[in-house]
Scaffold this motif. Structure first.
Motif, mmCIF file in Angstrom:
data_model
loop_
_atom_site.group_PDB
_atom_site.id
_atom_site.type_symbol
_atom_site.label_atom_id
_atom_site.label_comp_id
_atom_site.label_asym_id
_atom_site.label_seq_id
_atom_site.Cartn_x
_atom_site.Cartn_y
_atom_site.Cartn_z
ATOM 1 N N GLU A 175 0.833 -1.204 0.000
ATOM 2 C CA GLU A 175 0.000 0.000 0.000
ATOM 3 C C GLU A 175 0.864 1.248 0.000
ATOM 4 O O GLU A 175 0.507 2.248 -0.612
ATOM 5 C CB GLU A 175 -0.930 -0.010 1.212
ATOM 6 C CG GLU A 175 -2.075 -0.983 1.086
ATOM 7 C CD GLU A 175 -3.065 -0.859 2.228
ATOM 8 O OE1 GLU A 175 -3.361 0.281 2.630
ATOM 9 O OE2 GLU A 175 -3.518 -1.901 2.707
ATOM 10 N N THR A 176 1.991 1.180 0.679
ATOM 11 C CA THR A 176 2.902 2.328 0.717
ATOM 12 C C THR A 176 3.409 2.654 -0.678
ATOM 13 O O THR A 176 3.341 3.811 -1.115
ATOM 14 C CB THR A 176 4.092 2.033 1.656
ATOM 15 O OG1 THR A 176 3.601 1.768 2.966
ATOM 16 C CG2 THR A 176 5.066 3.198 1.681
ATOM 17 N N ASN A 186 2.132 1.766 -3.519
ATOM 18 C CA ASN A 186 0.985 2.172 -4.323
ATOM 19 C C ASN A 186 0.673 3.656 -4.107
ATOM 20 O O ASN A 186 0.458 4.404 -5.062
ATOM 21 C CB ASN A 186 -0.227 1.302 -3.977
ATOM 22 C CG ASN A 186 -1.367 1.510 -4.925
ATOM 23 O OD1 ASN A 186 -1.163 1.630 -6.124
ATOM 24 N ND2 ASN A 186 -2.569 1.534 -4.397
ATOM 25 N N GLY A 187 0.683 4.080 -2.853
ATOM 26 C CA GLY A 187 0.430 5.490 -2.539
ATOM 27 C C GLY A 187 1.504 6.404 -3.097
ATOM 28 O O GLY A 187 1.214 7.481 -3.630
ATOM 29 N N LEU A 188 2.760 5.976 -2.976
ATOM 30 C CA LEU A 188 3.865 6.779 -3.495
ATOM 31 C C LEU A 188 3.787 6.931 -5.011
ATOM 32 O O LEU A 188 4.039 8.013 -5.555
ATOM 33 C CB LEU A 188 5.201 6.154 -3.096
ATOM 34 C CG LEU A 188 5.554 6.212 -1.608
ATOM 35 C CD1 LEU A 188 6.772 5.353 -1.328
ATOM 36 C CD2 LEU A 188 5.765 7.646 -1.163
ATOM 37 N N ILE A 189 3.435 5.856 -5.692
ATOM 38 C CA ILE A 189 3.306 5.911 -7.146
ATOM 39 C C ILE A 189 2.169 6.841 -7.540
ATOM 40 O O ILE A 189 2.303 7.631 -8.486
ATOM 41 C CB ILE A 189 3.120 4.495 -7.729
ATOM 42 C CG1 ILE A 189 4.424 3.705 -7.595
ATOM 43 C CG2 ILE A 189 2.667 4.546 -9.181
ATOM 44 C CD1 ILE A 189 4.304 2.243 -7.925
ATOM 45 N N LYS A 190 1.074 6.786 -6.811
ATOM 46 C CA LYS A 190 -0.058 7.670 -7.099
ATOM 47 C C LYS A 190 0.346 9.132 -6.923
ATOM 48 O O LYS A 190 0.032 9.980 -7.763
ATOM 49 C CB LYS A 190 -1.231 7.329 -6.180
ATOM 50 C CG LYS A 190 -2.449 8.161 -6.447
ATOM 51 C CD LYS A 190 -3.604 7.801 -5.532
ATOM 52 C CE LYS A 190 -4.780 8.722 -5.814
ATOM 53 N NZ LYS A 190 -5.848 8.549 -4.855
ATOM 54 N N GLU A 191 1.069 9.432 -5.842
ATOM 55 C CA GLU A 191 1.516 10.805 -5.604
ATOM 56 C C GLU A 191 2.479 11.277 -6.696
ATOM 57 O O GLU A 191 2.409 12.427 -7.142
ATOM 58 C CB GLU A 191 2.182 10.912 -4.232
ATOM 59 C CG GLU A 191 1.214 10.766 -3.085
ATOM 60 C CD GLU A 191 1.910 10.695 -1.735
ATOM 61 O OE1 GLU A 191 3.161 10.810 -1.680
ATOM 62 O OE2 GLU A 191 1.204 10.512 -0.735
ATOM 63 N N LEU A 192 3.382 10.395 -7.113
ATOM 64 C CA LEU A 192 4.322 10.741 -8.178
ATOM 65 C C LEU A 192 3.584 11.006 -9.478
ATOM 66 O O LEU A 192 3.878 11.980 -10.190
ATOM 67 C CB LEU A 192 5.358 9.632 -8.356
ATOM 68 C CG LEU A 192 6.439 9.849 -9.403
ATOM 69 C CD1 LEU A 192 7.247 11.115 -9.120
ATOM 70 C CD2 LEU A 192 7.369 8.645 -9.458
ATOM 71 N N VAL A 200 9.952 6.748 -3.951
ATOM 72 C CA VAL A 200 9.636 5.538 -4.718
ATOM 73 C C VAL A 200 10.886 4.664 -4.826
ATOM 74 O O VAL A 200 10.824 3.447 -4.623
ATOM 75 C CB VAL A 200 9.064 5.891 -6.113
ATOM 76 C CG1 VAL A 200 8.974 4.652 -6.991
ATOM 77 C CG2 VAL A 200 7.687 6.542 -5.980
ATOM 78 N N LYS A 201 12.039 5.278 -5.120
ATOM 79 C CA LYS A 201 13.284 4.520 -5.227
ATOM 80 C C LYS A 201 13.613 3.828 -3.911
ATOM 81 O O LYS A 201 14.023 2.665 -3.899
ATOM 82 C CB LYS A 201 14.429 5.432 -5.652
ATOM 83 C CG LYS A 201 14.376 5.801 -7.121
ATOM 84 C CD LYS A 201 15.343 6.872 -7.537
ATOM 85 C CE LYS A 201 16.738 6.740 -7.045
ATOM 86 N NZ LYS A 201 17.633 7.798 -7.574
ATOM 87 N N GLU A 202 13.419 4.519 -2.802
ATOM 88 C CA GLU A 202 13.680 3.916 -1.493
ATOM 89 C C GLU A 202 12.773 2.707 -1.270
ATOM 90 O O GLU A 202 13.227 1.662 -0.804
ATOM 91 C CB GLU A 202 13.451 4.938 -0.382
ATOM 92 C CG GLU A 202 14.516 5.988 -0.267
ATOM 93 C CD GLU A 202 14.162 7.063 0.737
ATOM 94 O OE1 GLU A 202 13.213 6.892 1.518
ATOM 95 O OE2 GLU A 202 14.855 8.093 0.729
ATOM 96 N N GLU A 203 11.500 2.862 -1.585
ATOM 97 C CA GLU A 203 10.539 1.770 -1.379
ATOM 98 C C GLU A 203 10.875 0.584 -2.275
ATOM 99 O O GLU A 203 10.663 -0.565 -1.892
ATOM 100 C CB GLU A 203 9.131 2.280 -1.632
ATOM 101 C CG GLU A 203 8.049 1.296 -1.264
ATOM 102 C CD GLU A 203 7.931 1.009 0.227
ATOM 103 O OE1 GLU A 203 7.387 -0.057 0.561
ATOM 104 O OE2 GLU A 203 8.389 1.829 1.068
ATOM 105 N N LEU A 204 11.402 0.862 -3.461
ATOM 106 C CA LEU A 204 11.786 -0.202 -4.382
ATOM 107 C C LEU A 204 13.203 -0.725 -4.096
ATOM 108 O O LEU A 204 13.679 -1.624 -4.768
ATOM 109 C CB LEU A 204 11.719 0.296 -5.828
ATOM 110 C CG LEU A 204 10.331 0.596 -6.366
ATOM 111 C CD1 LEU A 204 10.424 1.273 -7.724
ATOM 112 C CD2 LEU A 204 9.501 -0.677 -6.449
#
Length: 71
Positions: free
Chosen positions: A10-11, A13-19, A64-68
């Protein structure tokens, strides 16, 4: 939900939506800058908004990079 795949957190997903939203903001501003005749004041205002958007894109991209785990 932006991405229905349960393998994406979910995190993320949220980051991608914000980007995505910030990308849309940048494109909207860039299109305005290319659009109709603008006064010098309008151009300066748009450039300021574009700078803020670029900074925001940089921050969102880093998250996003951090999450990935790409850092």
């Amino acid at each position: 939900m932006l991405i229905e795949n349960k393998k994406i957190s979910e995190t993320l997903n949220g980051l991608i939506k914000e980007l995505k939203e910030e990308c849309e903001t940048f494109i909207r501003l860039a299109n305005q800058l290319e659009g109709a005749e603008l006064t010098e004041e309008q151009v300066e205002e748009l450039l300021g908004e574009i700078m803020a958007s670029v900074v925001s894109l940089d921050v969102h991209s880093a998250h996003v990079k951090e999450e990935l785990h790409l850092d």
